[in-house]
Design a protein around this motif. Structure first.
Motif, PDB file in Angstrom:
ATOM      1  N   VAL A   1       0.909  -0.945  -0.192  1.00 49.35           N
ATOM      2  CA  VAL A   1       0.098   0.040   0.037  1.00 49.35           C
ATOM      3  C   VAL A   1       0.738   1.283   0.090  1.00 49.35           C
ATOM      4  N   ASN A   2       0.551   2.246  -0.903  1.00 51.95           N
ATOM      5  CA  ASN A   2       1.115   3.470  -0.726  1.00 51.95           C
ATOM      6  C   ASN A   2       0.672   4.234   0.501  1.00 51.95           C
ATOM      7  N   PRO A   3       1.673   4.826   1.320  1.00 47.18           N
ATOM      8  CA  PRO A   3       1.272   5.193   2.868  1.00 47.18           C
ATOM      9  C   PRO A   3       0.771   6.501   2.353  1.00 47.18           C
ATOM     10  N   ARG A   4       1.141   7.217   1.184  1.00 47.64           N
ATOM     11  CA  ARG A   4       0.398   8.449   0.940  1.00 47.64           C
ATOM     12  C   ARG A   4      -0.697   8.565   0.297  1.00 47.64           C
ATOM     13  N   ASN A   5      -1.334   7.303  -0.367  1.00 50.54           N
ATOM     14  CA  ASN A   5      -2.577   7.143  -0.779  1.00 50.54           C
ATOM     15  C   ASN A   5      -3.002   5.673  -0.702  1.00 50.54           C
ATOM     16  N   PRO A   6      -3.611   5.440   0.466  1.00 49.47           N
ATOM     17  CA  PRO A   6      -3.994   4.153   1.036  1.00 49.47           C
ATOM     18  C   PRO A   6      -4.915   3.476   0.155  1.00 49.47           C
ATOM     19  N   ALA A   7      -5.579   3.842  -1.048  1.00 44.81           N
ATOM     20  CA  ALA A   7      -6.171   3.352  -1.966  1.00 44.81           C
ATOM     21  C   ALA A   7      -5.324   2.607  -2.934  1.00 44.81           C
ATOM     22  N   GLU A   8      -4.191   3.012  -3.107  1.00 49.17           N
ATOM     23  CA  GLU A   8      -3.069   2.591  -3.954  1.00 49.17           C
ATOM     24  C   GLU A   8      -2.422   1.529  -3.659  1.00 49.17           C
ATOM     25  N   ILE A   9      -2.235   0.389  -4.392  1.00 48.10           N
ATOM     26  CA  ILE A   9      -1.426  -0.694  -4.178  1.00 48.10           C
ATOM     27  C   ILE A   9      -0.343  -0.765  -5.245  1.00 48.10           C
ATOM     28  N   CYS A  10       0.877  -0.930  -4.905  1.00 45.77           N
ATOM     29  CA  CYS A  10       2.059  -0.589  -5.845  1.00 45.77           C
ATOM     30  C   CYS A  10       2.872  -2.116  -5.903  1.00 45.77           C
ATOM     31  N   VAL A  11       3.678  -2.192  -7.014  1.00 40.45           N
ATOM     32  CA  VAL A  11       4.781  -3.149  -6.997  1.00 40.45           C
ATOM     33  C   VAL A  11       5.678  -2.517  -6.148  1.00 40.45           C
ATOM     34  N   ALA A  12       6.264  -3.446  -5.162  1.00 42.98           N
ATOM     35  CA  ALA A  12       7.135  -2.937  -4.227  1.00 42.98           C
ATOM     36  C   ALA A  12       8.255  -4.026  -4.129  1.00 42.98           C
ATOM     37  N   SER A  13       9.717  -3.330  -4.041  1.00 41.79           N
ATOM     38  CA  SER A  13      10.975  -4.071  -3.713  1.00 41.79           C
ATOM     39  C   SER A  13      11.350  -4.194  -2.259  1.00 41.79           C
ATOM     40  N   VAL A  14      11.893  -4.927  -1.717  1.00 40.94           N
ATOM     41  CA  VAL A  14      12.540  -4.953  -0.160  1.00 40.94           C
ATOM     42  C   VAL A  14      14.083  -4.449  -0.377  1.00 40.94           C
ATOM     43  N   THR A  15      14.423  -3.348   0.116  1.00 40.97           N
ATOM     44  CA  THR A  15      15.799  -2.963  -0.478  1.00 40.97           C
ATOM     45  C   THR A  15      16.627  -3.130   1.095  1.00 40.97           C
ATOM     46  N   SER A  16      16.020  -3.428   2.164  1.00 40.17           N
ATOM     47  CA  SER A  16      16.783  -3.835   3.251  1.00 40.17           C
ATOM     48  C   SER A  16      15.808  -4.307   4.367  1.00 40.17           C
ATOM     49  N   VAL A  17      16.529  -5.221   5.161  1.00 41.47           N
ATOM     50  CA  VAL A  17      15.637  -6.005   6.295  1.00 41.47           C
ATOM     51  C   VAL A  17      16.609  -5.991   7.501  1.00 41.47           C
ATOM     52  N   LYS A  18      15.864  -5.202   8.478  1.00 42.23           N
ATOM     53  CA  LYS A  18      16.854  -5.246   9.844  1.00 42.23           C
ATOM     54  C   LYS A  18      15.647  -5.470  11.028  1.00 42.23           C
ATOM     55  N   GLY A  19      15.973  -6.840  11.518  1.00 38.64           N
ATOM     56  CA  GLY A  19      15.134  -7.390  12.473  1.00 38.64           C
ATOM     57  C   GLY A  19      13.657  -7.581  12.046  1.00 38.64           C
ATOM     58  N   ARG A  20      12.797  -6.992  12.521  1.00 38.41           N
ATOM     59  CA  ARG A  20      11.634  -7.117  12.009  1.00 38.41           C
ATOM     60  C   ARG A  20      11.020  -5.926  11.135  1.00 38.41           C
ATOM     61  N   LEU A  21      11.690  -5.079  10.943  1.00 42.46           N
ATOM     62  CA  LEU A  21      11.591  -3.820   9.877  1.00 42.46           C
ATOM     63  C   LEU A  21      12.199  -4.056   8.450  1.00 42.46           C
ATOM     64  N   MET A  22      11.608  -3.638   7.667  1.00 41.15           N
ATOM     65  CA  MET A  22      11.999  -3.768   6.024  1.00 41.15           C
ATOM     66  C   MET A  22      11.600  -2.408   5.496  1.00 41.15           C
ATOM     67  N   TRP A  23      12.558  -2.189   4.516  1.00 44.90           N
ATOM     68  CA  TRP A  23      12.500  -0.847   3.873  1.00 44.90           C
ATOM     69  C   TRP A  23      12.111  -1.359   2.407  1.00 44.90           C
ATOM     70  N   LEU A  24      10.825  -0.484   1.957  1.00 47.19           N
ATOM     71  CA  LEU A  24      10.324  -0.785   0.703  1.00 47.19           C
ATOM     72  C   LEU A  24      10.501   0.360  -0.484  1.00 47.19           C
ATOM     73  N   HIS A  25      10.437  -0.033  -1.591  1.00 46.59           N
ATOM     74  CA  HIS A  25      10.795   1.099  -2.508  1.00 46.59           C
ATOM     75  C   HIS A  25       9.501   0.757  -3.382  1.00 46.59           C
ATOM     76  N   LEU A  26       8.697   1.791  -3.731  1.00 46.81           N
ATOM     77  CA  LEU A  26       7.435   1.609  -4.417  1.00 46.81           C
ATOM     78  C   LEU A  26       8.013   2.004  -5.805  1.00 46.81           C
ATOM     79  N   GLU A  27       7.453   1.037  -6.900  1.00 44.51           N
ATOM     80  CA  GLU A  27       7.655   1.194  -8.260  1.00 44.51           C
ATOM     81  C   GLU A  27       6.488   1.894  -8.791  1.00 44.51           C
ATOM     82  N   GLY A  28       6.586   2.792  -9.812  1.00 45.80           N
ATOM     83  CA  GLY A  28       5.539   3.308 -10.554  1.00 45.80           C
ATOM     84  C   GLY A  28       4.801   4.575 -10.164  1.00 45.80           C
ATOM     85  N   LEU A  29       5.403   5.277  -9.138  1.00 42.03           N
ATOM     86  CA  LEU A  29       4.710   6.172  -8.382  1.00 42.03           C
ATOM     87  C   LEU A  29       4.875   7.485  -9.505  1.00 42.03           C
ATOM     88  N   GLN A  30       3.941   8.450  -9.471  1.00 44.52           N
ATOM     89  CA  GLN A  30       3.993   9.646 -10.293  1.00 44.52           C
ATOM     90  C   GLN A  30       5.141  10.213  -9.835  1.00 44.52           C
TER      91      GLN A  30
END
Length: 892
Positions: free
Chosen positions: A419-448
């Motif tokens: 889910v795009n946190p800035r637009n909860p109605a939008e779901i995007c293709v996402a890539s995991v860029t990093s995982v630390k413990g139980r947190l992970m960093w996501l890069h959303l593809e296709g955003l304007q």
């Protein structure tokens, strides 16, 4: 599987298009390019398989998404009791216990058998005679134990009282009526009413109405604000903020609208909206089974003033120091992001002991993550020890937080949908860029607009596995076109038809508009397709694999015609021996009288993707005719998939037909004939050879590179032949695929066996006239109906035929006994005789008997046995052989 297929059919119709794309293929505006080789290149809609292949990434395992796994579970739980009709005496009933569930199938054991599992039996909740405990007493029915255990106890009444004490009965509404057999997600319908907890005050609730249900992800609208969607909320149905209507009153909490919308209406308007919603909820209550998987909150150990680290909910790419500013009760606290400025901006979150995004002090330092200092912090480098002295506060102890090192199997570079946190109605293709413990960093593809990576917990309910949006008919924002390389995709082309006396014109979209998605939950009856049944007992014909047909859901729909029929056709294509052949046949199904819409269907076979545009009817009155036309084209029983449910005996009596007889039902096949000498320019004078099947349509495929040194391929190194240069070669390729499916007299899938493809015409000229003068035996050509490679010698041909026959014999399995009666030992013995022998101990440990074996599928094997894809596929191949042999020997 059935519930998901039914859910897809009732979802609103959406087009999965990237922002740069034009209209859908339905209106013929698809971008297409012609290549020099005569095949077509298509700038296709986003496809996960192709994207993963191009990027070299892997999909996050679906078992990592706990909330999605729970949403797919059945409403029936092991241990539940219900009353079932006795097999030996249907007029009597007995209490049974649910042992396990598989979709809408229940494995039951009559009470009194104890731990003896030999009499366990499967039943379909949609068709079996099942009732809640107490039904027999209310309806004057006889409760009688099965004959096999009748003498086991002297007093069965006392036994039942003891056995049912403290037990949970299966809910009555899930055994009868419109909710029968549905899972919790499907019980939540549009306009269902739920109580939603305030985001800042745990003791304040307001009622919300479900506007949309996407696989358990709910779009909620506050009652009283039905005219606007500006304040809609998106929450997964398992969120602890959601409660059944009446829960607030039971716990003596406040029922008030949130502060940010309170001023939008008068007090009387809010009161009127509340009274109406309470009456509606009382008349149409949401089943309590929806909330059965909600986790109970544990007590926290926080105190006011304690320090911690928290993900900033306003800027989810930052982790900041935070403080506990309020303790509400044993379950809830308020956590505020620290701000040292004279006029701080207060960013507060309502948290509990298991809230996501709260971490102990020094977590960032230990995990090598940047901690954003509080706004207004004067120091150059932030240090927790100095900061705590400055604030005079203590750090929250580690026992206040859940396991902070649990990653749930996520790793760097995995792909998922988020889910795009800035637009909860939008779901995007996402890539995991990093995982630390139980947190992970996501890069959303296709955003304007480019946005920084954002932080999400591994158990967040705003992330979903690859394919989730497609499975739930929801639009997925794909990557920008620059990310995706254009790829050659085989596009199946139909034959160019001669103009007929009555031209078939496609109905203009402005004159016959496609019905828009109905947000009210109702569907126009004219465009509503009835429930379509997959009658797996019916004759499946030469194109379809009976074993794969048996794995399809029992029904699809009701829903919009185009959506339901597209889902059914996709299932049929995937159940084919050779999906490309079925895809070509489906292109030819049409009628000038139909009110149709063109849809693009896909087929995958041996690593190649085929696409074709198929005409699908749009109105309910044409559905039955459409289904029969498709069945006729595939030469299967007209009732294989239709609005008619076939219980035991098909009205067509198709079970008595062999393939030959049933083919005659649709008309004799075309015969192989000898062409007149000299008509084929490729043949030496005097040479006679069997003619290929008359070319019915142009089939242009992007072929894999042929491994042949005798053929000089084009400069690009591709095996794609120009249609004008190589018509015979292309026809041979097509004919080989078509006719090979006709050879399946048994129901064994032998489509994986390699059939030597005919070489291009250039190779024919390399042979001597002596070789050309040797005609192949006509008897064998008639019998096999398989085009032979003319560059082979007679000895090579005989060897090839023997190898094909030998391989088919190896594929065919003859069973000595009915797999339904196999014990765990029998299953283990069979597995040990295959190339999957090392996996036999898993079947022993999991107590998998014959009935369970026949229910295993690839996703189940991967999930429950924790196997990698390769061993899982090998194992499923052996299971498929058992299924096919079972249907061939025992099913009828």
């Amino acid at each position: 599987m059935e519930t998901r297929a039914s859910f897809i059919a009732t979802m609103q119709e959406t087009q999965h298009l990237s922002p740069e794309k034009g209209q859908s293929p339905a209106n013929g505006n698809r971008e297409q390019f012609d290549s020099d080789e005569g095949s077509s290149i298509e700038d296709a809609d986003f496809n996960w398989d192709e994207f993963l292949e191009e990027t070299g990434a892997s999909a996050a395992p679906h078992t990592s998404f706990k909330h999605v796994e729970i949403s797919l579970q059945s409403s029936f739980q092991p241990g539940m009791k219900l009353e079932v009709a006795n097999k030996s005496n249907p007029d009597t009933y007995w209490v049974a216990t649910i042992i396990t569930t598989c979709g809408q199938l229940l494995l039951l054991r009559y009470c009194g058998y104890g731990d003896d599992r030999r009499a366990d039996f499967w039943c379909d909740v949609m068709t079996a005679d099942l009732h809640p405990v107490g039904w027999c007493t209310q309806n004057n029915k006889v409760l009688m134990p099965p004959d096999a255990i009748k003498e086991k106890y002297m007093d069965w009444t006392e036994f039942l009282i003891h056995d049912l004490t403290g037990a949970r009965t299966a809910p009555a509404n899930l055994l009868e009526g419109p909710l029968r057999g549905k899972n919790p997600v499907d019980l939540i319908t549009v306009d269902s009413l739920i109580e939603l907890q305030d985001s800042q005050n745990p003791f304040q609730y307001w009622i919300v109405s479900v506007v949309e249900n996407v696989g358990g992800r709910l779009r909620l609208r506050y009652v009283g604000l039905e005219e606007t969607e500006s304040y809609d909320q998106w929450l997964f149905y398992l969120d602890c903020r959601l409660r059944p209507v009446g829960w607030c009153q039971e716990n003596k909490y406040r029922m008030d609208p949130p502060a940010d919308i309170y001023s939008l209406k008068t007090i009387s308007e809010w009161k009127c909206a509340l009274e109406k919603s309470l009456n509606d909820a009382a008349n149409f209550p949401l089943p309590m089974e929806v909330f059965k998987d909600h986790a109970d909150l544990r007590n926290h150990f926080f105190a006011v003033g304690m320090k911690l680290e928290a993900v900033n909910m306003k800027e989810p790419s930052h982790i900041c120091p935070a403080s506990v500013t309020k303790v509400f009760n044993n379950h809830y606290v308020q956590v505020t992001i620290d701000d040292l400025r004279p006029e701080p901006s207060k960013i507060s979150m309502l948290c509990h002991a298991d809230s996501l995004g709260i971490l102990p002090v020094q977590w960032c330092l230990k995990n090598g993550v940047n901690l954003t200092p509080p706004k207004g912090y004067s120091g150059q480098d932030f240090d927790w020890a100095d900061y705590q002295k400055q604030c005079g506060a203590e750090a929250a102890p580690h026992l206040c937080f859940r396991n902070t090192s649990f990653s749930r199997g996520f790793t760097k570079n995995m792909k998922l949908e988020a889910v795009n946190p800035r637009n909860p109605a939008e779901i995007c293709v996402a890539s995991v860029t990093s995982v630390k413990g139980r947190l992970m960093w996501l890069h959303l593809e296709g955003l304007q607009m480019p946005s920084p990576e954002y932080i999400v917990d591994v158990e967040s309910m705003d992330i979903f596995p690859v394919g989730w949006c497609e499975a739930n008919a929801y639009n997925l924002t794909p990557p920008h076109k620059g990310v995706l390389r254009r790829k050659r995709i085989a596009v199946v082309q139909p034959e160019k038809q001669l103009p007929s006396t009555v031209p078939v014109e496609k109905i203009p979209h402005d004159l016959c508009p496609v019905p828009q998605p109905d947000t009210t939950g109702t569907i126009n009856g004219r465009y509503c397709c009835p429930q379509l049944y997959i009658n797996h007992r019916c004759f499946s014909g030469p194109y379809l694999n009976k074993g794969r047909i048996a794995e399809l859901p029992q029904s699809v729909g009701p829903g919009k015609c185009v959506l339901v029929l597209k889902e059914v056709l996709s299932m049929v294509i995937n159940a084919a021996y050779k999906p490309g052949s079925v895809l070509r046949e489906l292109q030819l199904v049409e009628d000038p009288q139909w009110n149709f819409q063109e849809e693009t269907l896909k087929a995958k076979y041996r690593g190649k993707t085929y696409r074709a545009t198929v005409k699908i009817v749009r109105t309910s009155d044409q559905v039955a005719d459409f289904c029969r036309r498709v069945c006729a084209k595939l030469e299967c029983c007209p009732n294989l998939f239709s609005p008619v449910l076939v219980a035991e005996v098909c009205p067509e009596n198709c079970s008595i037909h062999t393939k030959t007889k049933y083919t005659y039902y649709y008309g004799k096949r075309r015969k192989i004939i000898k062409p007149p000498i000299g008509e084929n320019n490729n043949m030496k004078s005097g040479h006679v050879k069997p003619a290929r099947r008359r070319k019915r349509r142009k089939s242009i495929f992007v072929q894999k590179k042929r491994r042949s040194s005798a053929v000089d391929l084009n400069a690009a190194g591709s095996a794609e032949e120009s249609e004008d240069d190589e018509p015979d070669a292309m026809e041979d390729e097509t004919g080989s695929e078509e006719t090979s499916s006709e050879l399946r007299d048994d129901q064994t899938d032998t489509s994986s066996a390699e059939v030597p493809s005919a070489r291009p015409r250039r190779a024919v000229t390399l042979r001597s006239s002596t070789e050309l003068d040797k005609p192949p035996p006509m008897e064998r050509a008639r019998r096999s109906r398989r085009p032979q490679p003319h560059s082979y010698s007679e000895a090579e041909k005989c060897t090839q035929v023997k190898e094909d026959i030998k391989q088919e014999e190896e594929e065919k399995l003859i069973l000595d006994s009915n797999p339904l009666e196999w014990t765990v030992t029998d299953v283990v013995r069979f597995i040990k005789l295959t190339d999957c022998a090392p996996l036999a101990k898993i079947f022993q440990e999991q107590d998998i008997d014959g009935q369970a074996l026949l229910l295993l599928t690839l996703p189940t094997v991967q999930e429950c046995m924790e196997l990698k894809l390769g061993p899982a596929i090998k194992l499923c191949h052996q299971i498929e052989r058992v299924k096919v042999a079972f249907y061939a020997q025992y099913a009828n």
